[in-house]
Design an enzyme around this catalytic site. Structure first.
Site, PDB file in Angstrom:
ATOM      1  N   LYS A  53      46.084  15.771  56.093  1.00 11.79           N
ATOM      2  CA  LYS A  53      45.862  17.067  56.755  1.00 11.79           C
ATOM      3  C   LYS A  53      45.361  16.865  58.185  1.00 11.79           C
ATOM      4  O   LYS A  53      45.816  17.521  59.119  1.00 11.79           O
ATOM      5  CB  LYS A  53      44.853  17.889  55.960  1.00 11.79           C
ATOM      6  CG  LYS A  53      45.394  18.376  54.619  1.00 11.79           C
ATOM      7  CD  LYS A  53      44.316  19.089  53.807  1.00 11.79           C
ATOM      8  CE  LYS A  53      44.869  19.563  52.484  1.00 11.79           C
ATOM      9  NZ  LYS A  53      43.864  20.265  51.649  1.00 11.79           N
ATOM     10  N   GLN A  97      37.671  20.455  50.422  1.00 17.50           N
ATOM     11  CA  GLN A  97      38.688  19.818  49.570  1.00 17.50           C
ATOM     12  C   GLN A  97      38.286  19.890  48.101  1.00 17.50           C
ATOM     13  O   GLN A  97      37.131  19.646  47.738  1.00 17.50           O
ATOM     14  CB  GLN A  97      38.875  18.346  49.989  1.00 17.50           C
ATOM     15  CG  GLN A  97      40.003  17.631  49.280  1.00 17.50           C
ATOM     16  CD  GLN A  97      41.389  18.189  49.610  1.00 17.50           C
ATOM     17  OE1 GLN A  97      41.582  18.830  50.630  1.00 17.50           O
ATOM     18  NE2 GLN A  97      42.338  17.937  48.727  1.00 17.50           N
ATOM     19  N   ASP A 120      41.904  28.162  53.397  1.00 18.06           N
ATOM     20  CA  ASP A 120      42.416  27.900  52.057  1.00 18.06           C
ATOM     21  C   ASP A 120      42.802  29.190  51.352  1.00 18.06           C
ATOM     22  O   ASP A 120      43.440  29.177  50.316  1.00 18.06           O
ATOM     23  CB  ASP A 120      41.309  27.233  51.220  1.00 18.06           C
ATOM     24  CG  ASP A 120      41.691  25.833  50.771  1.00 18.06           C
ATOM     25  OD1 ASP A 120      40.810  25.129  50.249  1.00 18.06           O
ATOM     26  OD2 ASP A 120      42.863  25.447  50.913  1.00 18.06           O
TER      27      ASP A 120
HETATM   28  N1  LIG Z   1      40.847  22.876  49.192  1.00 16.22           N
HETATM   29  C1  LIG Z   1      42.018  22.489  48.645  1.00 16.22           C
HETATM   30  N2  LIG Z   1      42.064  21.471  47.789  1.00 16.22           N
HETATM   31  C2  LIG Z   1      43.257  21.118  47.227  1.00 16.22           C
HETATM   32  C3  LIG Z   1      44.429  21.772  47.576  1.00 16.22           C
HETATM   33  C4  LIG Z   1      44.352  22.869  48.479  1.00 16.22           C
HETATM   34  O1  LIG Z   1      45.352  23.548  48.794  1.00 16.22           O
HETATM   35  N3  LIG Z   1      43.131  23.188  48.991  1.00 16.22           N
HETATM   36  N4  LIG Z   1      45.666  21.374  47.075  1.00 16.22           N
HETATM   37  C5  LIG Z   1      45.784  20.184  46.221  1.00 16.22           C
HETATM   38  C6  LIG Z   1      46.174  18.889  46.898  1.00 16.22           C
HETATM   39  N5  LIG Z   1      46.800  18.959  48.173  1.00 16.22           N
HETATM   40  C7  LIG Z   1      46.033  19.358  49.220  1.00 16.22           C
HETATM   41  O2  LIG Z   1      44.836  19.161  49.277  1.00 16.22           O
HETATM   42  C8  LIG Z   1      48.037  18.346  48.432  1.00 16.22           C
HETATM   43  C9  LIG Z   1      48.836  17.855  47.405  1.00 16.22           C
HETATM   44  C10 LIG Z   1      50.039  17.177  47.696  1.00 16.22           C
HETATM   45  C11 LIG Z   1      50.437  17.013  49.011  1.00 16.22           C
HETATM   46  C12 LIG Z   1      51.689  16.290  49.350  1.00 16.22           C
HETATM   47  O3  LIG Z   1      52.182  16.366  50.467  1.00 16.22           O
HETATM   48  N6  LIG Z   1      52.205  15.509  48.411  1.00 16.22           N
HETATM   49  C13 LIG Z   1      53.359  14.678  48.699  1.00 16.22           C
HETATM   50  C14 LIG Z   1      53.202  13.342  47.984  1.00 16.22           C
HETATM   51  C15 LIG Z   1      51.924  12.666  48.448  1.00 16.22           C
HETATM   52  C16 LIG Z   1      51.558  11.517  47.484  1.00 16.22           C
HETATM   53  O4  LIG Z   1      52.304  10.548  47.466  1.00 16.22           O
HETATM   54  O5  LIG Z   1      50.537  11.673  46.770  1.00 16.22           O
HETATM   55  C17 LIG Z   1      54.631  15.373  48.195  1.00 16.22           C
HETATM   56  O6  LIG Z   1      54.530  16.166  47.225  1.00 16.22           O
HETATM   57  O7  LIG Z   1      55.692  15.080  48.779  1.00 16.22           O
HETATM   58  C18 LIG Z   1      49.656  17.519  50.026  1.00 16.22           C
HETATM   59  C19 LIG Z   1      48.459  18.173  49.748  1.00 16.22           C
HETATM   60  C20 LIG Z   1      44.468  19.908  45.500  1.00 16.22           C
HETATM   61  N7  LIG Z   1      43.310  20.109  46.326  1.00 16.22           N
END
Ligand SMILES: Nc1nc2c(c(=O)[nH]1)N[C@@H](CN(C=O)c1ccc(C(=O)N[C@@H](CCC(=O)O)C(=O)O)cc1)CN2
Length: 297
Positions: A53, A97, A120
């Site tokens: 991020k 987070q 968020d």
């Molecule tokens: N305060 C928050 N916490 C969390 C959130 C949120 O929206 N707000 N969401 C999830 C996790 N998340 C962001 O934090 C998130 C999950 C996945 C990805 C992403 O780009 N994933 C990639 C693969 C990355 C990898 O290899 O792990 C994909 O899907 O292509 C970004 C953000 C929980 N916590």
């Protein structure tokens, strides 16, 4: 499985478009939007997500600050930090987070964030605005799903949408956004009877449970659009850990379009965070300059 493969609804092109629009808006502001991310503990996935991020913020013309607090941080200390960020006029967006360590209740922390800085979209005020169909900061993954559907021209109005999963982060707010887009929405969950009968009704099927390959081809209406929000780390036949979704890959032979995991909804979550931060900064800077800045969706 036989049949034509589904169109891949890839995240990166749509995420690039969302971020480019946000960057253009950021460039018009007096000061670059400032996103502050608070991480408590060293959960490897959270460390990776927060790093991603902050990196994306820099690439998008935003400023970012990460506060990495120890796992043992008392709730009171976290709440005090949130209060200081709320009061800082140079902070436009605040994200704590998730998940937090078990000793810290999430709801009071999320409710302590200034709703105008809640990028968020998880503050009760913003959830209430979402469900009353008013412009608001919406949670990043649900808003990212809507942006993905829009980017690929997937019709939503009048369509049957089924969401599997009712989490605060995804399922519940996404139901509100789909309803606001005039879909007919069903939310299925762990107590739903005959889940397959419900999922087969969907023109747009969203899997947001966190169970690898829960959705199998027999659960999907032919030509449905399937959105996979799942993030499951599993050990493959090669003995190595890899990421997979809630949707079985064979669904591609039944669906008309499908988001991949990785490379689908995940990047949209981050892109939407950039858009939310710019939206929050625009509103705050217009308020300090005396012009009423309505939230835009
Ligand atoms: N305060 C928050 N916490 C969390 C959130 C949120 O929206 N707000 N969401 C999830 C996790 N998340 C962001 O934090 C998130 C999950 C996945 C990805 C992403 O780009 N994933 C990639 C693969 C990355 C990898 O290899 O792990 C994909 O899907 O292509 C970004 C953000 C929980 N916590």
């Amino acid at each position: 499985m036989t049949g034509n493969a589904a169109t891949v609804l890839a995240g990166p092109p749509a995420a690039t478009a969302v971020i480019a629009a946000a960057a253009r808006q950021a460039a018009t502001l007096e000061r670059p939007p400032h996103l502050v991310i608070v991480r408590v503990g060293d959960d490897p996935a959270s460390v990776s997500y927060v790093r991603g991020k902050a990196k994306k913020a820099g690439e998008s013309g935003l400023r970012s600050t990460v506060h990495a607090l120890p796992e043992t941080t008392p709730s009171a200390d976290l709440l005090a930090l949130v209060a200081s960020l709320n009061a800082d006029p140079d902070v436009h967006g605040i994200l704590v987070q998730l998940p937090l360590p078990p000793h810290i209740a999430e709801e009071p922390v999320l409710a302590a964030i200034d709703p105008d800085k809640d990028v968020d979209g998880l503050h009760p005020m913003n959830i209430g605005r979402l469900w009353s169909g008013r412009p608001t900061l919406a949670p990043c993954t649900p808003a990212g799903v809507m942006a993905l559907l829009e980017h690929y021209g997937v019709p939503v109005a009048g369509r049957r949408a089924v969401i599997v999963g009712r989490s605060q982060l995804v399922g519940r707010p996404l139901a509100g956004l789909l309803l606001a887009a005039d879909a007919t929405v069903t939310v299925a969950h762990s107590r739903t009877r005959d889940l397959g009968a419900v999922t087969r009704e969907a023109d747009i099927l969203v899997a947001a449970v966190g169970r690898a390959h829960l959705i199998t081809p027999d659960m999907v209406k032919p030509a449905a659009v399937v959105i996979d929000v799942g993030i499951n780390r599993v050990v493959g036949d090669d003995g190595k850990a890899h990421l997979t979704g809630d949707v079985h890959p064979d669904v591609a032979a039944v669906a008309s379009a499908l988001t991949p995991v990785p490379g689908g909804v995940g990047p949209m979550t981050v892109a939407q965070l950039m858009a939310n931060t710019v939206q929050a900064a625009r509103r705050q800077q217009s308020q300090t300059s005396g012009v009423t800045g309505d939230l835009v969706r």
